[in-house]
Enzyme design. Sequence first.
Site: not given
Length: 577
Positions: A3, A63-65, A124
């Site tokens: 990111h 941040n990301d799910p 992720s």
Amino acid sequence: MEHTAGKSFLWALPVFMLSFLISYNGVEASHNVYLHYQSLSAIKVEQVHRTGYHFQPKKHWINDPNGPMYYNGVYHLFYQYNPKGAVWGNIVWAHSVSTDLINWTPLEPAIFPSKPFDKYGCWSGSATVLPGNKPVILYTGIVDKNNTQVQNYAVPANLSDPYLRKWVKPDNNPLIVSEAGVNKTAFRDPTTAWLGRDGEWRILIGGRRKDTGIAFLYKSRDFMKWKKAANPIHQSAGTGNWECPDFYPVAKSGTNGLDTSVLGQNVKHVLKVSLDATRFEYYTLGKYYPAEDRYVPDNTSPDNWKGLRYDYGNFYASKSFFDPSKNRRILWGWANESDTAKDDIKKGWAGIQLIPRTITLDPNGKQLLQWPVKELDTLRRAHVRLSNQLLKKGDRVEVTGITPAQADVEVTFSFRSLDLAEPFDPKWRKLDAQDVCSKRGSFVQGGLGPFGLATLATEDLKEYTPVFFRIFKDAGKHVVLMCSDATRSSLKKELYRPSFAGFVDVDLTDKKLSLRSLIDHSVVESFGAGGKTCISSRVYPTKAVFDKAHLYAFNNGTEAITVETLDAWSMKSAKVN
């Protein structure tokens, strides 16, 4: 996923920042790394712009799910989280559980760096529920300072625990390492697995070759030994690195979602990728050929940066999952902050998850429809309605009796004629919708539009975030533009304030357009024409906060607009920590 902070004003902390920009000649990376601040824990958490019913932890960066799933009556949300500070770093897989997708209970992190195969990061991935009702997580591990990426797995320590609190990373990790010819620093984010009719499991892993985005396909019979297919399932030149891929079927008719492994003539497939180079996503609809392990997009939308998006605003690193309890597919997406990293450190938090959405195929077969999950309606409280309110050019009507800073609004606009739609400048055909919106904002008078909602507004409109439509005529057809314009959202200077926009593929025969906006202090999440076009904006008003915020319906076009119905609700805060 790797990111950047995703902001235009990252120079706010130049002394301690190391910026690793995207490079096609060396290590693939896009962090904005603030080494001095990664472990600076929040002493005070500022409440001014914190959301009331969107998901965010008590403090620090998210941040990301990751790997959302439904298991034995419980929804699980894993997400990238810095437990030590409000900027990216120290990332773990945080874990929260819910029975309704709206109210959440946080648990201890499910995965964190602790083994040689993820010593430098747990990035992720996805969750898959295997036969025998056994969940497994696949995730990307970083093994060295050179950013080498491998694919690992984790399993619950105790399947009898209803919340699956503890997860184990077996020592036979990593399951997948990059092969010769694969960029080992752009090789990440495994998808949910699907089971083929040949008995083999399949997953996709995002990557690139030079400037070509690639979804690598891997296959396994036992979920432990994986082999890369001879060819990627799909690739597209000029799109750069693909991360956070998602691949799943949608029914050609009806509104039910489908399990990831469903195949057949009555489904289309969706391939979504997050674009490392642009920080937005796009998706295509197409046909999956299982025998050849090949995906071919339909020719109804571009297979590049100009392709269809789930959301034309602040929305990234999304992940969907199938909910068998209600036969629906649900989409999660992350919205980063649009202020500076310095602001995030001061307020003690950064990032939210947007409201989970159901996904169905538009009856036209050319795009998806998205809508907030029905459970969100349980937070609705005080309700007001406007009916048959005429808005002439320059008119605005205030929506009172609710809490405008924390609200849910559904409105249907109608108009008598399309004759006053303004010409679409031929020069704009080469532009995207955001560029057109920046030229024709809500304050620029038009023929048919702009009309819509002015959210998080001051009475004098020195601050407001308008969400609106403008209709053009172009070569015998009509073009509908939807904008969520943050240009005037705040009097504060050091902010990213874009004019997010998307075109709406809608039939105007009935001369109506609908809009739903979820307003929650620093986010305005909007759904146009029943979810055909969605736009999320992050905004930071200085005056239009709490009970000083106002909500208006407005028209700034020559053609009179009727607010046929407008329903607005105050929204109760959700339990998220």
